[in-house]
Design an enzyme around this catalytic site. Structure first.
Site, PDB file in Angstrom:
ATOM      1  N   HIS A   1       0.661  24.743 -28.403  1.00 11.03           N
ATOM      2  CA  HIS A   1      -0.398  25.557 -28.980  1.00 11.03           C
ATOM      3  C   HIS A   1       0.098  26.959 -29.317  1.00 11.03           C
ATOM      4  O   HIS A   1      -0.270  27.531 -30.335  1.00 11.03           O
ATOM      5  CB  HIS A   1      -1.570  25.641 -27.991  1.00 11.03           C
TER       6      HIS A   1
ATOM      7  N   HIS B   1     -10.236  23.364 -33.443  1.00  8.41           N
ATOM      8  CA  HIS B   1     -10.728  23.208 -32.066  1.00  8.41           C
ATOM      9  C   HIS B   1     -11.157  21.759 -31.887  1.00  8.41           C
ATOM     10  O   HIS B   1     -12.306  21.470 -31.581  1.00  8.41           O
ATOM     11  CB  HIS B   1     -11.878  24.181 -31.801  1.00  8.41           C
TER      12      HIS B   1
END
Lengths: 798, 150, 244
Positions: free
Chosen positions: A62, A132
């Site tokens: 990430h 997300h």
């Protein structure tokens, strides 16, 4: 004395290291763990749990985008090539070359939260898009609302604080009418539940923050049943003097906004792993819910502090929490963080929990000590909590204190470069050659209706109306416009306070193309986004792009091969258009283990862009303005129908080739079009996209101001283009324009030698859409009836 | 001391249950939603009711029912759901934050529990489970199902 | 130079239309300040001609729209807003501001509850002026016009439907929707108080200051002016205050 501990790793073997990583949920590979071990052997000590967590965050997919940085051995049609970092090769290096072609346009890129481009000599604009996906699969409402909350903080933390001015939200779901028995796993939320939750999550955060949601898209495909995709993007504006920020020694580090809790532990490493039914059960402790008012108060504080020039450096608290924020600020200059100062939501949190918690709505700032009293007063005024976390000290070492003990003491320099990953990818070029005649339209009117009712094309109005797209009072070209305010537009255009220039914003994604030809998809997404911005009035020389990829399993060489091809296609188009990438993000492991085996998403690239509209007069909508004007088509229609919505409906699959994006030719057309816009000749313009020319004509006619009488005989086509492809093909690079009769001659002359044709007129028969070929009507339908089909496609579900 | 208050909307008509679910229902069932507030407090019960009326009730658009018993009658079943411990309850946060900022609070409020109640009306043998699975998410909610008396 | 009429915008945590509303007020000639509620006390009303509660989601609109803002304002200001009105001051509540003014009792009794669709709604609507054509806020407007709305809790209700009808009959229901868009009793979109100096409305005039704001690029002001309809509303109250 149990708030932190040392973890002995220097004596462990590879297997034990891997086991430790898995027990601590670090998501570090064996290679990574060996590298960490080497660092600590070098330092002749054992790491603390805080230090290991910090490294795991720093090296997480990430935060570090290691797959985009990996060395990939790519085998295409049996030929080998080595791609040393997709990011460097096709995004950063390319974009920097483009920056050099147009000096002064890109003001900042690739090192801050978001990249900035020049609006005028005083202001700059930026855009950031994040995904997300995994949180939204588990709790759609909360996942989407924290997704939007997060990207808004990215903008607040860009430069010394940019003002969020517009949002876009793009979703990929399973079809809302998916039957329950089509879902082959337990505890997967039905696509309709995902859609309702996600839309409401975006609504409740965006509307409360007072940021208009002006753009978006929704794609439906069964592969997204298990892996819904949620892209949230926000654009911002900043006075140019506040773009550059720099850390230095002797600054105070402060946090403003929400408190820190156990919620949101391990989000960064969680998003670096695949979902399965167990993750739905296991992660039920870790769902965060956004608090938009907390963020609104922090935003009011940040923007006021910036205007008073009280901010030296600012960043958001996203993945990795304080550890990432402090890491960003202190990894070079060094400094101290005191965890005892952090205001907690619950007692008893241990050191690493406090340091890496991803609790929402926090911003971290570096400020001069003498400005602290003024900042505290501002925090009181806006009723947000301000915490002094520590200071920068010039030592080059990140030191974290808790209960009087040094729980982390890291020299971050050896951590900058995570071990390079080595991956393999393969790709076989698509071989479809089927002519569109294999899916010839025998009843074009019926096929048009079927397309207008397809989930890919139906109006998103029920969703759009839930978003406040006009707050801030600057939305000039709205997502829905036309005479009744309900016809679709290609891009949003925003007035920017303090400027004569405007910002256009748009986005494109074509996952259906990606299933068959990811290279074609990459190029076509760039083209569509660019074309929509130009159509709405943006200057083609002032467009910047963002790339956001969602991919299934990168360890599967076929899936990675699709990504490599997609990136190449995208980069080629961006290069031709000289439209640089100024930011991007990627999300991997969007696959799910169902009862019947793994389901991956098709490689899904979202290209979004912002462009500068030089003058309010250039703003161009996509709806017919009046009768007795002329309709022209710009661009050449080809026969290839692979990837089209029509092709999908007719079961064309991979039998046909996908259209090729001839971006060099397209750019010539766009430049000529933009000149026409500047000359005031263009009344309306609409890009030809999903559903092809027939759908685009109908959409223009949904303004309700005139009918359309079209004959396709003069339309520029490549050799052998069938009527079906003319009506429903999705060749990129095409625009439909409405021009006043008196301006047609000048327009056609200005396009001399380029692909343009007058194909019809707007008629006083308001309800009539007539499309003929050499006088023979192919379609002669009532526009009101067509509009009903299109407008009500989602209303039974949302 | 504990006190339960249920607030019903005066003008909200019963809705079609299909709106709550992900697939249409075969039966014609309707629903109404209410909010139930459970206060754990010290002080006068009247003062608690007064606090609830002033803070949580819209006197024009809503009605207040005090006590454990259900505010509505003749329902098939009802589902009470609320945010589970650790999941942020924005309404509760807002109310508690307002309460903590009061200079002189009428009661000492130690805990406020907020639940949404969905009453389902109609004749059916349908299991409430289907409603629970489409309305509640174990990632954020806790819930209880109450069988109707009819 | 003569003192310009001064507007004070109260800002709660979650108020989010303050900037464009202040911009609109300044455009028609007001001087305007935005004041966060934490800084508000009765002395801040001195020298103010118009108090504006702009749109947004004060305190998130949790519990119900406007309730916590009402309670906090009452704690901070007591009844000084009523005194301000009685002393000749003007109050304007837009969207969330209308909800707050209603809860404060500064407007005829009523409530703004969830739209009957149960959903947030952002679109443009046609509005009609009520029988009281000389409302100082609406004087400069045509009898029918369009404004954008954006609300989830905009359904105006009274304890019984007759009260809403009476408001329209008496002229206090100064603005109605031309069509039923959210279930409001008597299609009420805005009301004023007996003094005529307090107006609350759900639509957003500050979002229609120029003709570019309209969704139709060919929109023409029937009344012939060059601005959007919202401009003439702010201009009306500006002129009313200026001529005193």
């Amino acid at each position: 004395m149990s708030f932190y501990r040392h973890i002995p790793i220097t004596e462990l073997d590879g297997e034990q290291l891997e086991q430790l990583s898995s027990e601590m949920k670090l998501s570090l590979s064996r290679e990574d763990m060996v590298a960490v071990q080497a660092i600590f052997r070098d330092w002749k000590r054992e790491p603390t749990d805080v230090e290991l967590e910090v490294i795991a965050q720093t090296w997480s997919e990430h935060c570090k985008h290691r797959i985009f940085g990996a060395e990939i051995t790519h085998v295409k049609d049996g030929k080998n090539e080595v791609v040393s970092s997709l990011f460097m090769t096709y995004i950063k290096d390319l974009s920097e070359e483009i920056f050099a072609r147009k000096p002064g346009f890109v003001l900042s890129a690739f090192h801050d939260n978001a990249g900035f481009i020049e609006l005028d000599d005083k202001l700059a604009i930026c855009l950031k898009v994040e995904t997300h996906n995994h949180p939204s699969a588990i709790e759609p409402y909360a996942g989407a609302n924290t997704g939007l909350g997060g990207v808004i903080r990215d903008i607040l933390g860009a430069g010394k604080g940019a003002k969020p001015i517009a949002s876009l939200d793009v979703f990929c779901f399973g079809a809302p009418d998916t039957e329950a028995d089509q879902i082959k796993a337990d505890d997967v939320i039905h696509p309709l539940g995902v859609m309702r939750g996600v839309v409401r999550g975006v609504r409740d955060y965006g509307n409360r923050m007072g940021i208009p949601t002006v753009g978006g898209a929704i794609q439906f495909d069964e592969s997204y049943i298990y892996n819904p995709l949620v892209y949230c993007g926000t654009a911002g504006v900043i006075p140019r003097e506040y773009i550059d920020k720099e850390m230095s020694a002797g600054l105070k580090i402060i946090s403003v906004g929400g408190r820190t809790g156990r919620d949101g532990l391990h989000g960064a490493t969680f998003s670096s792993a695949a979902l399965d039914t167990e993750s739905h059960e296991e992660d039920q402790q870790a769902v965060q819910i956004g608090n938009p008012i907390e963020e609104k108060k922090a935003a009011d504080f940040v923007l006021e502090a910036r205007d008073r020039n009280l901010i030296e450096f600012i960043t958001d608290c996203g993945a990795g929490g304080y550890s990432s924020a402090a890491g960003e600020m202190l990894s070079e200059v060094g400094g101290e963080i005191f965890l005892d100062e952090v205001k907690l939501k619950e007692p008893g949190m241990v050191s690493w929990e406090i340091f890496i918690s991803e609790s929402q709505e926090r911003m971290v700032l570096a400020v001069k000590e003498e400005t602290l009293p003024e900042l505290k007063e501002l925090a009181d005024i806006y009723e947000t909590e301000l915490t002094e976390l520590g200071n920068s000290d010039g030592s080059g070492i990140l030191k974290v204190w808790h209960h009087g003990e040094l729980v982390c003491e890291l020299d971050c320099r050896p951590l900058h470069d995570a071990p390079t990953r080595h991956l393999k990818s393969t790709f076989t070029s698509p071989s479809g050659t089927a002519s569109s005649r294999e899916v010839e339209s025998l009843d074009p009117a019926a096929d048009l209706k079927s397309l207008l009712g397809d989930f890919a094309i139906v109006s998103r109005e029920p969703v759009i109306r839930e978003y406040d797209h006009e707050v801030q009072g600057n939305t000039l070209l709205k997502p829905l416009a036309g005479a009744a305010g309900d016809a679709p537009q290609d891009a949003a255009v925003m007035h920017i306070d303090g400027s004569e220039r405007l910002m256009a914003m748009s986005q494109a994604l074509l996952p259906e193309w990606g299933k068959y030809d990811p290279f074609a998809m990459g190029a076509a997404c760039v083209d569509e986004c660019f074309r929509q911005l130009v159509a709405a009035g943006a200057n083609p020389d002032k467009i910047a792009l963002l790339d956001n990829f969602c991919v299934g399993n990168p360890e599967d060489p076929n899936e990675l091969g699709e990504l490599v091809e997609c990136v190449k296609g995208m980069a080629g188009a961006a290069d031709t258009y000289s439209a640089p990438f100024i930011s991007g993000k990627d999300s991997f492991y969007n696959y799910f283990e169902t009862d019947e085996g793994p389901v991956s998403i098709p490689v899904t690239a979202l290209i979004s862009g912002i462009g500068v509209v030089d003058d309010k007069k250039h703003v161009t909508g996509a709806s017919i303005r009046h009768s007795d004007s002329v309709i022209c088509v710009i661009g050449t229609t080809g026969d290839a129908m692979g990837g089209s919505v029509y092709g999908r409906q007719k079961g064309l699959g991979n039998k046909a080739a996908l259209p090729v994006s001839e971006c060099g030719d397209f750019l010539e057309l766009y430049r000529a079009y933009h000149e026409a816009v500047k000359n005031g000749w263009i009344l309306a313009a609409h890009d030809i996209g999903e559903g092809g020319l027939a759908v685009a004509l109908a959409e223009m006619g949904f303004s309700g101001k005139a009918g359309l009488d079209i004959d396709l005989a003069s339309q520029p086509t490549s050799e052998d283009t069938s009527h079906t492809a003319c009506l429903f093909g999705e060749t990129p690079g095409r625009l439909l324009v409405e021009v006043a009769t008196g301006d047609v001659q000048a327009l056609l002359e200005s396009f001399a030698g380029k692909a343009i044709a007058q194909i019809g007129t707007t008629s006083k028969e308001h309800a009539c859409l007539k499309i003929s070929f050499e006088g023979n009507a192919l379609i002669d339908e009532n526009l009101n009836e067509l509009k009903e089909i299109w407008k009500n496609g989602l209303t039974p579900y949302y | 001391m504990k006190a339960v208050f249920e607030i019903t909307d005066r003008y909200l008509e019963a809705g079609d249950c299909s709106a709550l679910l992900y697939a249409p229902l075969d039966e014609a069932l309707t629903y109404r939603q209410t909010r139930r507030y459970t206060l754990d407090f010290e002080g006068d019960e009247g003062a608690a009711a007064d606090f609830v009326s002033k803070t949580l009730l819209d006197e024009v658009g809503q009605e207040l029912h005090q006590g454990e018993s259900a505010a509505l009658q003749d329902w098939l079943f009802a589902i009470d759901y609320g945010m589970k411990p650790g999941a942020l309850d924005l309404e509760k946060e807002a109310v508690m934050s307002y309460y903590h900022n009061l200079k002189s609070a009428p009661i000492v409020l130690s805990e406020l529990k907020i639940e949404h109640r969905v009453y389902v009306f109609g004749e059916s043998s349908i299991s409430p489970d289907r409603f629970v699975s489409d309305i509640c998410n174990p990632a954020v909610h806790t819930w209880t199902v109450i069988e109707g008396e009819k | 130079m003569e003192k310009r009429p001064h507007a004070l915008l109260l800002k709660f945590p979650g108020t989010n239309c303050d900037a464009e509303t202040a911009r609109a007020l300044r455009e028609v000639g007001f001087s305007a300040d935005v004041l966060p509620i934490s800084q508000v006390d009765p002395s801040k009303l001195e020298g103010v001609d118009l108090v504006v509660l702009s749109g947004g989601f004060s305190y998130g609109d949790y519990v119900m729209a406007g309730r916590l803002a009402q309670l906090v304002s009452e704690n901070r200001l007591g009844d000084s807003l009523k005194q301000f009105r009685d002393a000749g001051g003007y109050l304007l509540g837009i969207c969330n501001g209308f909800q707050i003014l209603t809860r404060m009792g500064l407007l005829p009794e009523g409530s703004l509850i969830h739209n009957d669709s149960g959903r947030f709604k952002c679109n443009w609507v046609k509005l009609k002026k009520g029988s009281q054509k000389d409302s100082p806020f609406l004087r400069g407007l045509p009898d029918e016009f369009e404004l954008p709305i954006a609300h989830a809790e905009g359904r105006f209700v009274t304890k019984d439907a007759g009260e809403a009808e009476a408001l329209v009959a008496s002229g206090l229901g100064v603005l109605t929707y031309a069509e039923d868009i959210n279930g409001s009793f008597s299609q009420i979109a805005g009301i004023q108080d007996e003094s005529g100096r307090v107006l609350g409305l759900m639509p957003h005039p500050e979002r229609f200051m120029s003709r570019d704001h309209h969704y139709d690029p060919d929109w023409k002001n029937e009344a012939g002016g060059e601005h959007g309809t919202g401009y003439y509303m702010f201009r009306s109250i500006f002129e009313e205050i200026s001529k005193r």
